[in-house]
Design an enzyme around this catalytic site. Structure first.
Site, PDB file in Angstrom:
ATOM      1  N   ALA A  82      39.400  42.751  46.283  1.00  0.00           N
ATOM      2  CA  ALA A  82      38.252  43.481  45.734  1.00  0.00           C
ATOM      3  C   ALA A  82      36.935  42.793  46.087  1.00  0.00           C
ATOM      4  CB  ALA A  82      38.390  43.621  44.227  1.00  0.00           C
TER       5      ALA A  82
ATOM      6  N   VAL B 274      43.575  45.769  39.866  1.00  0.00           N
ATOM      7  CA  VAL B 274      42.928  45.676  41.168  1.00  0.00           C
ATOM      8  C   VAL B 274      42.927  44.209  41.578  1.00  0.00           C
ATOM      9  CG1 VAL B 274      40.708  45.990  42.333  1.00  0.00           C
ATOM     10  CG2 VAL B 274      41.471  47.665  40.631  1.00  0.00           C
ATOM     11  N   CYS B 275      43.420  43.921  42.762  1.00  0.00           N
ATOM     12  CA  CYS B 275      43.497  42.524  43.220  1.00  0.00           C
ATOM     13  C   CYS B 275      42.093  41.928  43.397  1.00  0.00           C
ATOM     14  CB  CYS B 275      44.237  42.425  44.551  1.00  0.00           C
ATOM     15  SG  CYS B 275      44.108  40.778  45.286  1.00  0.00           S
ATOM     16  N   VAL B 276      41.846  40.818  42.737  1.00  0.00           N
ATOM     17  CA  VAL B 276      40.504  40.225  42.743  1.00  0.00           C
ATOM     18  C   VAL B 276      40.076  39.761  44.140  1.00  0.00           C
ATOM     19  CG1 VAL B 276      41.406  37.954  42.024  1.00  0.00           C
ATOM     20  CG2 VAL B 276      38.995  38.487  41.686  1.00  0.00           C
TER      21      VAL B 276
ATOM     22  N   PHE C   7      46.712  47.628  42.918  1.00  0.00           N
ATOM     23  CA  PHE C   7      45.933  48.111  44.059  1.00  0.00           C
ATOM     24  C   PHE C   7      45.564  46.928  44.946  1.00  0.00           C
ATOM     25  CE2 PHE C   7      45.478  51.206  40.692  1.00  0.00           C
ATOM     26  CZ  PHE C   7      45.624  52.413  41.358  1.00  0.00           C
TER      27      PHE C   7
END
Lengths: 100, 119, 135, 119, 100, 135
Positions: free
Chosen positions: B82, B77-79, B39
């Site tokens: 995010a 989820v891409c840090v 994501f």
């Protein structure tokens, strides 16, 4: 190669860009708002028919139904597929380019 | 076949996450493997467990969690994306984990097909 | 390094595989975040020793326009990063001729040296890829 | 002049929230009143206090909070859109409040100009 | 009436739709990715020039600068404004329609 | 009622003002949420006794297409709501002729009775409004 187009051809130029890059033997799958390009009786239909001489066209059935687009009025020669068919196309045609 | 999936948009605003979900479900039903859904961009908002859609609407976040748990799909989820958008562990739905963009590149290397869903 | 790559130990996990990765940039900068965040993926991909190429077409060619000044919009000017790509051994940058011309631009207007290719040439390059990431 | 503002997109993904912010700031500097900014669709994500952009980037959420506190602007997040997307009081930044769509219609009635920023 | 357009004219048909609805005496303000429509030397410029016979055009300077678009190459007759100028235009022209 | 209107006590707060509100719908349904969430604002606006009109142009005309079936995409089918608008005294629904024709549609294809207006007529109507909400 499989190209997907998810934008309405009346709103953006995404389909045009896709068609400029779809080589003979590749396929175009119309999804989401892109499905409007699959319908007969619009100025877009002529462009799609011209492209169909070299490129196979598919359209996602669930997206047609959601939008009330009649399968009987899809341009002749465009194949209607479901999500499983979408999966099969990515396998059959190799690398996928999503025209967003 | 092994699939990697990239989702670039958040839930509800665009259909991207819906289409990706139905694609993944169909791939699994056909016996394929979906090793990871990554994501990115607003796609990170698909992991917000506080999401509470109306009763008569689909629950996009829960749907991803359930699919991941039932089929062992890695929801990443891409840090960086995010952090920007305020998605942190404290509001992360079950089955999602936050990690780096390398997970996306790795997915491209390991999967037979990487399919992008966005706007 | 393991931080930027999301804890992936490259040699181990990817088994030395080298794939052709293409990043397709089709959106203008600043109006949306796609250009900036695409660049972040490109930089990470350098750590994986893959065969990486970047294509700029449609409004994506605007990403490379010289002279971007973002002070008045208070956004991060990321255009210098394109010039840094070479340092990461990412040097396959292709710009579509038709897209440039339609916008009245020439290669001199761009912040980096690029190869200008026709739509047809871009199409052929695209068809050779293993992975296409589009933003 | 009294302005009402509608923001339809979240932070970062689209420029809408940025443009709206600069518009509001300029209106205030010219001595106008901005009585309310209404956040709808993904615009509700502008109120997520967990947002933590990189050091060298602007902090969109904090910027709105600060402007609201300094100038008494009413920052209203649509409850229906917020529930869908997982924006709740527990992650709401200072200066924002969650309320109904009536606040948008009322803003249209009360303001001399309602300006929409979106995608 | 003030019309704002925030989309690139090369990507979407938003500007066309706006121009179809901008009555004589109204104004169009190009913002965000819409500012590309203000530049000389493109096929869009001709459409804008034609529309300028009846409608006033403005373009947001900060958005031009961000994108590296040279103010000197803006179509003659289009006025460059800052955010304060945007505010003034909404007052001068009345109701605002944002073409999104 | 105070719940749906966000706690606004209408008579008190709005002082009996009646303004012309126009909702401009330009996006197709389902691909994005704008059509659905725009409809939610329209329904609330009914509680405020304003002079409300809805315009459908460009891809917005697709919102009114008959025969929408959303089971396979698992999304909420909101098209019946357009038929309910009359019950809220919202009966000024305008569709642009040019947008309909370009898409090969006729008024018979739509779920509600609408007035079909030319782009020019729509423009004049738009110019008369106090507030235009576009989605």
């Amino acid at each position: 190669m499989l190209h997907t187009v998810n934008k309405s051809p009346f709103q953006t130029r995404t389909l045009e860009s896709c068609l400029r890059h779809a080589l003979p033997g590749s396929a175009v799958l119309l999804i989401e708002d892109g499905v409007y390009a699959a319908m007969q009786g619009t100025p877009i239909a002529d462009k799609v028919r011209a492209a169909m001489e070299q490129v196979r066209f598919y359209v996602l059935g669930p997206d047609l139904e959601a939008r009330g687009m009649d399968g009987d009025k899809v341009i002749e020669g465009i194949e209607i597929v479901d999500y499983g068919g979408f999966v099969d196309l990515t396998i059959e045609y190799g690398t996928v380019q999503s025209w967003l | 076949m092994k699939f990697g999936i990239l989702v670039n948009e958040g839930p509800f605003q665009h259909q991207a996450s819906d289409t990706a979900y139905h694609f993944v479900k169909a791939a699994l039903e056909k016996g394929h493997e979906v090793h990871r859904v990554f994501f990115y961009h607003d796609g990170v908002n698909n992991s917000n467990k506080l999401s509470e859609p109306q009763q008569d609407d689909r629950n996009i976040v829960q749907r991803w969690s359930k699919l991941a748990q039932e089929h062992g799909i890695d929801l990443v989820v891409c840090v960086a994306a995010a952090l920007r958008r305020g998605i942190k562990d404290e509001i992360l739905a079950p089955g999602f984990r936050i990690s780096g963009l390398g997970q996306l590149v790795e997915s491209g290397i390991q999967a037979d097909r990487l399919v992008v869903f966005g706007d | 390094m393991s931080e930027v790559t999301g804890g992936v130990e490259m040699e181990e996990e990817t088994g030395g595989t080298v794939k052709k990765f293409m990043f397709v940039n089709r959106k203008a900068p600043y109006g949306t975040i796609y250009a900036l965040e695409a660049l972040e993926v490109v930089l990470i991909s350098a750590a994986f020793d893959q065969d990486v190429s970047l294509v700029f077409l449609d409004d994506g060619v605007y990403q490379l326009k010289k002279g971007q000044h973002t002070k008045a919009v208070d956004m991060k000017n990321f255009s210098p990063t394109y010039r840094a790509l070479e340092g990461y051994d990412i040097d396959k940058l292709y710009v579509e001729k038709e897209s440039l011309e339609q916008r009245g631009l020439t290669p001199d207007d761009l912040v980096v040296d690029v190869q200008v290719l026709s739509a047809d040439e871009i199409s052929k390059l695209m068809a050779e890829q293993d992975v296409v990431l589009s933003f």
